[in-house]
Design a protein around this motif. Structure first.
Motif, PDB file in Angstrom:
ATOM      1  N   UNK A   1      78.366 108.715  28.513  1.00 27.77           N
ATOM      2  CA  UNK A   1      76.961 108.374  28.806  1.00 27.77           C
ATOM      3  C   UNK A   1      76.077 108.473  27.554  1.00 27.77           C
ATOM      4  N   UNK A   2      76.366 109.422  26.689  1.00 24.46           N
ATOM      5  CA  UNK A   2      75.565 109.653  25.485  1.00 24.46           C
ATOM      6  C   UNK A   2      76.348 109.219  24.258  1.00 24.46           C
ATOM      7  N   UNK A   3      75.614 108.730  23.267  1.00 19.56           N
ATOM      8  CA  UNK A   3      76.220 108.352  21.999  1.00 19.56           C
ATOM      9  C   UNK A   3      75.388 108.895  20.847  1.00 19.56           C
ATOM     10  N   UNK A   4      76.033 109.648  19.983  1.00 16.40           N
ATOM     11  CA  UNK A   4      75.367 110.167  18.792  1.00 16.40           C
ATOM     12  C   UNK A   4      75.685 109.245  17.615  1.00 16.40           C
ATOM     13  N   UNK A   5      74.700 109.060  16.753  1.00 12.47           N
ATOM     14  CA  UNK A   5      74.911 108.246  15.558  1.00 12.47           C
ATOM     15  C   UNK A   5      74.004 108.754  14.451  1.00 12.47           C
ATOM     16  N   UNK A   6      74.272 108.263  13.261  1.00 13.17           N
ATOM     17  CA  UNK A   6      73.455 108.664  12.121  1.00 13.17           C
ATOM     18  C   UNK A   6      73.307 107.480  11.178  1.00 13.17           C
ATOM     19  N   UNK A   7      72.176 107.456  10.499  1.00 12.49           N
ATOM     20  CA  UNK A   7      71.922 106.445   9.466  1.00 12.49           C
ATOM     21  C   UNK A   7      71.543 107.229   8.212  1.00 12.49           C
ATOM     22  N   UNK A   8      72.499 107.409   7.341  1.00  8.00           N
ATOM     23  CA  UNK A   8      72.253 108.227   6.159  1.00  8.00           C
ATOM     24  C   UNK A   8      71.227 107.582   5.220  1.00  8.00           C
ATOM     25  N   UNK A   9      71.140 106.270   5.227  1.00  6.53           N
ATOM     26  CA  UNK A   9      70.157 105.594   4.385  1.00  6.53           C
ATOM     27  C   UNK A   9      68.727 105.912   4.824  1.00  6.53           C
TER      28      UNK A   9
ATOM     29  N   UNK B   1      69.124 110.735  12.498  1.00  9.19           N
ATOM     30  CA  UNK B   1      70.176 110.800  13.483  1.00  9.19           C
ATOM     31  C   UNK B   1      69.603 110.382  14.826  1.00  9.19           C
ATOM     32  N   UNK B   2      70.472 109.933  15.715  1.00  8.96           N
ATOM     33  CA  UNK B   2      70.037 109.412  16.999  1.00  8.96           C
ATOM     34  C   UNK B   2      70.910 109.966  18.124  1.00  8.96           C
ATOM     35  N   UNK B   3      70.333 109.961  19.311  1.00  9.96           N
ATOM     36  CA  UNK B   3      71.107 110.245  20.510  1.00  9.96           C
ATOM     37  C   UNK B   3      70.695 109.218  21.552  1.00  9.96           C
ATOM     38  N   UNK B   4      71.589 108.292  21.828  1.00 11.07           N
ATOM     39  CA  UNK B   4      71.363 107.307  22.879  1.00 11.07           C
ATOM     40  C   UNK B   4      71.869 107.890  24.186  1.00 11.07           C
ATOM     41  N   UNK B   5      70.975 107.988  25.152  1.00 10.49           N
ATOM     42  CA  UNK B   5      71.314 108.609  26.427  1.00 10.49           C
ATOM     43  C   UNK B   5      71.178 107.571  27.526  1.00 10.49           C
TER      44      UNK B   5
ATOM     45  N   UNK C   1      68.244 105.867  34.216  1.00 13.76           N
ATOM     46  CA  UNK C   1      67.592 105.240  33.078  1.00 13.76           C
ATOM     47  C   UNK C   1      68.158 105.696  31.745  1.00 13.76           C
ATOM     48  N   UNK C   2      67.513 105.232  30.680  1.00 10.15           N
ATOM     49  CA  UNK C   2      67.973 105.512  29.324  1.00 10.15           C
ATOM     50  C   UNK C   2      66.823 105.984  28.443  1.00 10.15           C
ATOM     51  N   UNK C   3      67.185 106.765  27.449  1.00 11.13           N
ATOM     52  CA  UNK C   3      66.256 107.173  26.394  1.00 11.13           C
ATOM     53  C   UNK C   3      67.038 107.235  25.096  1.00 11.13           C
ATOM     54  N   UNK C   4      66.334 107.044  23.989  1.00 13.27           N
ATOM     55  CA  UNK C   4      66.949 107.253  22.681  1.00 13.27           C
ATOM     56  C   UNK C   4      66.111 108.252  21.901  1.00 13.27           C
ATOM     57  N   UNK C   5      66.760 109.342  21.526  1.00 10.62           N
ATOM     58  CA  UNK C   5      66.113 110.351  20.699  1.00 10.62           C
ATOM     59  C   UNK C   5      66.399 110.066  19.231  1.00 10.62           C
ATOM     60  N   UNK C   6      65.413 110.355  18.397  1.00 16.38           N
ATOM     61  CA  UNK C   6      65.572 110.226  16.951  1.00 16.38           C
ATOM     62  C   UNK C   6      65.217 111.550  16.295  1.00 16.38           C
ATOM     63  N   UNK C   7      65.824 111.797  15.155  1.00 19.91           N
ATOM     64  CA  UNK C   7      65.528 113.002  14.382  1.00 19.91           C
ATOM     65  C   UNK C   7      65.542 112.617  12.914  1.00 19.91           C
TER      66      UNK C   7
END
Length: 115
Positions: free
Chosen positions: A66-74, A78-82, A16-22
């Motif tokens: 499998x994992x993708x890190x991203x960020x939205x400075x606006x 930050x995110x981690x798509x797993x 499965x998948x999860x998306x973490x946010x910070x």
């Protein structure tokens, strides 16, 4: 005062998948290098993924592809798509922002992957 608030953890079946946010507050998020680390019971904390202030990413070998890190400075977020989660991904996941000697951590969010 800098605060990092994580969300998105939980229980998921293997595959499965999860998306973490910070979400960050109290600082100029765009200036920081940001990352996600994890700590499983009885193990040391390990860096999972990192993205620099300029957008360069790097990943632990165990999560590449499998994992993708991203960020939205606006949004100061930050995110981690797993994806394709495995039982060995079970851990507490922490977000982190760092710039020179300034180093801040979130409180952690539990991710549990059942087999």
């Amino acid at each position: 005062q800098v605060q990092l608030v994580e969300s998105g953890g939980g229980l998921v079946q293997a595959g499965g998948s999860l998306r973490l946010s910070c979400a960050a507050s109290g600082t100029r998020f765009s200036l920081y290098h940001v990352g996600w680390s994890r700590q499983a019971p009885g193990k040391q904390r390990e860096l999972v993924a990192r993205i620099t202030s300029s957008g360069t990413t790097n990943y632990a070998d165990s999560v590449k592809g499998r994992f993708t890190i991203s960020r939205d400075n606006a949004k100061n977020t930050m995110y981690l798509q797993m994806n394709s989660l495995k039982p060995e991904d079970t851990a507490v996941y922490y977000c982190n922002i760092q710039r020179f000697s300034n180093d801040y951590w979130g409180q952690g969010t539990q991710v549990t992957v059942s087999s």
